[in-house]
Structures are given as C-alpha cells and as structure tokens.
Design an enzyme around this catalytic site. Structure first.
Site, PDB file in Angstrom:
ATOM      1  N   HIS A  22       0.817  -1.175  -0.139  1.00 53.93           N
ATOM      2  CA  HIS A  22       0.058   0.187   0.038  1.00 53.93           C
ATOM      3  C   HIS A  22       0.893   1.261   0.053  1.00 53.93           C
ATOM      4  O   HIS A  22       0.213   2.421   0.228  1.00 53.93           O
ATOM      5  CB  HIS A  22      -1.023   0.084   1.090  1.00 53.93           C
ATOM      6  CG  HIS A  22      -2.160  -1.000   0.884  1.00 53.93           C
ATOM      7  ND1 HIS A  22      -2.741  -1.620   2.097  1.00 53.93           N
ATOM      8  CD2 HIS A  22      -2.368  -1.691   0.061  1.00 53.93           C
ATOM      9  CE1 HIS A  22      -3.399  -2.679   1.563  1.00 53.93           C
ATOM     10  NE2 HIS A  22      -3.387  -2.781   0.510  1.00 53.93           N
ATOM     11  N   CYS A  70       4.734  12.086  -8.283  1.00 54.07           N
ATOM     12  CA  CYS A  70       4.169  13.171  -9.213  1.00 54.07           C
ATOM     13  C   CYS A  70       3.109  12.935 -10.223  1.00 54.07           C
ATOM     14  O   CYS A  70       2.977  11.757 -10.766  1.00 54.07           O
ATOM     15  CB  CYS A  70       5.344  13.597 -10.079  1.00 54.07           C
ATOM     16  SG  CYS A  70       4.997  15.026 -11.114  1.00 54.07           S
ATOM     17  N   ALA A  91       1.129  -8.856  19.144  1.00 52.14           N
ATOM     18  CA  ALA A  91       2.373  -9.407  18.241  1.00 52.14           C
ATOM     19  C   ALA A  91       3.525  -9.143  18.969  1.00 52.14           C
ATOM     20  O   ALA A  91       4.510  -9.945  18.827  1.00 52.14           O
ATOM     21  CB  ALA A  91       2.214  -8.511  16.959  1.00 52.14           C
TER      22      ALA A  91
HETATM   23  P1  NAD Z   1      -7.051  -3.297  10.242  1.00 43.99           P
HETATM   24  O1  NAD Z   1      -6.979  -1.999  11.193  1.00 43.99           O
HETATM   25  O2  NAD Z   1      -8.191  -3.616   9.419  1.00 43.99           O
HETATM   26  O3  NAD Z   1      -6.689  -4.672  11.311  1.00 43.99           O
HETATM   27  C1  NAD Z   1      -5.769  -4.675  12.139  1.00 43.99           C
HETATM   28  C2  NAD Z   1      -5.638  -6.061  12.922  1.00 43.99           C
HETATM   29  O4  NAD Z   1      -4.783  -5.920  13.748  1.00 43.99           O
HETATM   30  C3  NAD Z   1      -7.030  -6.169  13.721  1.00 43.99           C
HETATM   31  O5  NAD Z   1      -7.375  -7.590  13.354  1.00 43.99           O
HETATM   32  C4  NAD Z   1      -6.532  -6.204  15.228  1.00 43.99           C
HETATM   33  O6  NAD Z   1      -7.344  -7.160  15.802  1.00 43.99           O
HETATM   34  C5  NAD Z   1      -5.154  -6.411  15.024  1.00 43.99           C
HETATM   35  N1  NAD Z   1      -4.513  -6.216  16.146  1.00 43.99           N
HETATM   36  C6  NAD Z   1      -4.508  -4.789  16.922  1.00 43.99           C
HETATM   37  N2  NAD Z   1      -3.623  -4.789  17.842  1.00 43.99           N
HETATM   38  C7  NAD Z   1      -2.537  -5.645  17.641  1.00 43.99           C
HETATM   39  C8  NAD Z   1      -1.486  -6.264  18.345  1.00 43.99           C
HETATM   40  N3  NAD Z   1      -1.094  -5.435  19.525  1.00 43.99           N
HETATM   41  N4  NAD Z   1      -1.055  -7.114  17.882  1.00 43.99           N
HETATM   42  C9  NAD Z   1      -1.497  -8.195  17.023  1.00 43.99           C
HETATM   43  N5  NAD Z   1      -2.699  -7.682  16.313  1.00 43.99           N
HETATM   44  C10 NAD Z   1      -3.272  -6.644  16.530  1.00 43.99           C
HETATM   45  O7  NAD Z   1      -5.465  -3.226   9.457  1.00 43.99           O
HETATM   46  P2  NAD Z   1      -4.971  -4.042   8.276  1.00 43.99           P
HETATM   47  O8  NAD Z   1      -5.580  -5.350   8.278  1.00 43.99           O
HETATM   48  O9  NAD Z   1      -3.662  -3.743   8.106  1.00 43.99           O
HETATM   49  O10 NAD Z   1      -5.759  -3.496   6.966  1.00 43.99           O
HETATM   50  C11 NAD Z   1      -6.330  -1.997   6.921  1.00 43.99           C
HETATM   51  C12 NAD Z   1      -5.486  -1.127   6.011  1.00 43.99           C
HETATM   52  O11 NAD Z   1      -4.986  -0.258   7.166  1.00 43.99           O
HETATM   53  C13 NAD Z   1      -4.071  -1.357   5.537  1.00 43.99           C
HETATM   54  O12 NAD Z   1      -4.365  -0.829   3.940  1.00 43.99           O
HETATM   55  C14 NAD Z   1      -3.179  -0.536   5.821  1.00 43.99           C
HETATM   56  O13 NAD Z   1      -2.372   0.397   4.666  1.00 43.99           O
HETATM   57  C15 NAD Z   1      -3.979   0.575   6.653  1.00 43.99           C
HETATM   58  N6  NAD Z   1      -3.317   1.080   8.026  1.00 43.99           N
HETATM   59  C16 NAD Z   1      -1.892   0.958   7.997  1.00 43.99           C
HETATM   60  C17 NAD Z   1      -1.393   1.431   8.975  1.00 43.99           C
HETATM   61  C18 NAD Z   1       0.125   1.547   9.489  1.00 43.99           C
HETATM   62  O14 NAD Z   1       0.903   1.748   8.304  1.00 43.99           O
HETATM   63  N7  NAD Z   1       0.630   1.366  10.570  1.00 43.99           N
HETATM   64  C19 NAD Z   1      -2.269   2.093  10.069  1.00 43.99           C
HETATM   65  C20 NAD Z   1      -3.732   1.977   9.979  1.00 43.99           C
HETATM   66  C21 NAD Z   1      -4.044   1.407   8.888  1.00 43.99           C
HETATM   67 ZN    ZN Z   2       6.826  15.340 -12.140  1.00 46.62          ZN
END
Ligand code: NAD
Ligand code: ZN
Length: 248
Positions: free
Chosen positions: A120, A128, A232
């Site tokens: 992503h 750009c 995690a």
């Molecule tokens: P999501 O928010 O849909 O799900 C997060 C998952 O992590 C949930 O299932 C939750 O239960 C679990 N979780 C929460 N705390 C945890 C922990 N301490 N240990 C293990 N698991 C834990 O996120 P997703 O599945 O990554 O998908 C959603 C979208 O969110 C993606 O497209 C991503 O690009 C975007 N996003 C990214 C970030 C980042 O870059 N850190 C932050 C927010 C959203």
């Molecule tokens: Zn350019």
C-alpha cells in the site's frame, strides 16, 4: 501463550526453505500507531472517503496532505517493536524471503528488514501526478502544496487509496514470495482489505503453513494452521528469546 503452538512454529521455522511475513496495522499497534479500528486514533477523526480516496485528493489536496503529514508525525514518533525486530533478525537467520506489508509506516525498514514489499505504499514517499516519479521526502509540513522538482506537477502521497490498483511489480514479487513460501506469518491484519488478504488464501492453496498472530480471530483465521491470539510484540518477543536459546 500456547507453549506447544510456539514450539511447533519454531520447529517448522527450522525446517522451512522459504519464510514470509504478511503484516498489517496490528503489528505497529504496540509501537503506538493506531489501527483502523483502535479507538482514539486518527481514523476516528476522519472518514475514509474524506482522506483515502483519489476523489478526496482531487477535491481537496491540502486537506488530504494534512492528514498524511499527521500520519508521518505519528510514524516518526513511533519505534519498531519486538515483532518488527524479530522479523528483521530472522531474515538473517532463516531462509526468509521477506516481509509483505500492508503498512505504510516504514517500521519494518527501520527495524532492519531488507526485503520488503509495501503493498500500500509508503507514507514517506511522494509521487508526481504528471511525470509519475516516486521520491522520498521527509517533510512534516508544507507552506503550500508540494510540487515536483522535475516537472512542476502536483505531488501526492505514494500510498494506495481505496478504489486504486496496487503496483503490479510489487504484487508480482509479493505473490511469488507467498506462493513459494512454506511458512507464512500473518501478523496484525484483519484480512478484510482486498486483494491483499487473498494472497494469504492462495498461498495456503499452494501449501504454505500459516501462523496467525492477532489479538482476536479474523477473516483469515480459518486458513491458519496455528492461531496465536495475543499481542504481536509479546508473541515475537517470546519467540526471539526461545529462538536465541534454542539455536545459538
Ligand atoms: P486493520 O486495522 O483492518 O486490522 C488490524 C488488525 O490488527 C485487527 O485484526 C486487530 O485485531 C489486530 N491487532 C490490533 N492490535 C494488535 C496487536 N498488538 N498485535 C496483533 N494484532 C493486533 O488493518 P489491516 O488489516 O492492516 O488493513 C487495513 C489497512 O489499514 C491497510 O490498508 C493499511 O494500509 C492501513 N493502515 C496502516 C497503518 C500503518 O501503516 N501502521 C495504520 C492504520 C491503517
Ligand atoms: Zn513530475
């Protein structure tokens, strides 16, 4: 934590020819970057349609850039946790193909992972709109909308928004790793964002042993061979210790 599941996972890891981690926002939660669903996070103050769609950017690029500058600030304040560190360390110690991540926060790279497919995009990169060039940029604020130093075109965050296609080269590499993997760690993802989640299901059909680490059951739990419902950072912290004592 289920000791036999942990041991079984380490045994699989020892025999594995190719290991991949597939990560989502939950892996960064203990680093202080909130997931979509965490309460009190940025996502509670904005609706996805306002900030994470191409239509939103064309409607109000300044508003969308401000949101991404806030996410840069959040990422900058955060540090990789034990889960990011374990994956980086395992890359050197096991036949680890790399990390396929849905995150844009750069914490895998900061932990030292060398092989990363960012499905992503990356919050620190711009693209750009005119010439398409992708560059790194560490700015935390802009006086005016950022423009391309090559052609003057408007720069946008190099992230994949809802309704957009993933980068074909990144997908090809990620899918290849996952289809060839014999162990895949699925960490901190709800498994609801497509097509990313489907890569795990297809890898399972190709014979991968799936180890899920999440605080709760997810849409991908039914394909997991082992599910560890814990944080995690805690799970990987424990694995790192066990791994050091049993392999060194
Ligand atoms: P999501 O928010 O849909 O799900 C997060 C998952 O992590 C949930 O299932 C939750 O239960 C679990 N979780 C929460 N705390 C945890 C922990 N301490 N240990 C293990 N698991 C834990 O996120 P997703 O599945 O990554 O998908 C959603 C979208 O969110 C993606 O497209 C991503 O690009 C975007 N996003 C990214 C970030 C980042 O870059 N850190 C932050 C927010 C959203
Ligand atoms: Zn350019």
């Amino acid at each position: 934590m289920d000791a036999s599941a942990v041991q079984k996972t380490l045994d699989r890891l020892k025999e594995a020819q190719k290991v991949v981690a597939f990560t989502g926002a939950g892996i960064s939660a203990e680093s202080g970057i909130l997931t979509f669903r965490d309460s009190g996070g940025l996502w509670e103050q904005y609706s996805i349609e306002e900030v994470a769609t191409p239509q939103a950017f064309y409607r109000d690029p300044e508003f969308v850039w401000n949101f991404y500058l806030k996410r840069r600030n959040g990422a900058l304040k955060a540090s990789p946790n034990a889960a990011h560190h374990a994956l980086a360390e395992w890359e050197k110690r096991f036949p680890f193909a790399g990390v396929v991540t849905q995150n844009i926060d750069d914490l895998h790279a900061r932990a030292g992972s060398m092989h990363i497919q960012e499905l992503h995009g990356n919050v620190w990169k711009t693209r750009c709109l005119d010439c398409g060039i992708v560059e790194s940029d560490r700015a935390l604020e802009f006086q005016k909308l950022p423009s391309c130093r090559h052609c003057g075109g408007l720069l946008r965050p190099h992230v994949v928004w809802f309704g957009e296609e993933l980068d074909a080269d990144v997908v090809r590499a990620a899918v290849k790793w996952m289809h060839e993997a014999d162990v895949i760690f699925v960490v901190g993802t709800s498994g609801v964002v497509e097509p990313a989640a489907s890569f795990v299901r297809t890898a399972k059909l190709h014979g991968a042993f799936i180890v899920e680490v999440n605080v709760e059951p997810t849409e991908l739990s039914h394909v997991a061979d082992i599910s560890l419902f814990s944080k995690a950072g805690a799970v990987f912290g424990e694995w790192l210790q066990l791994d050091r004592s049993s392999f060194s």
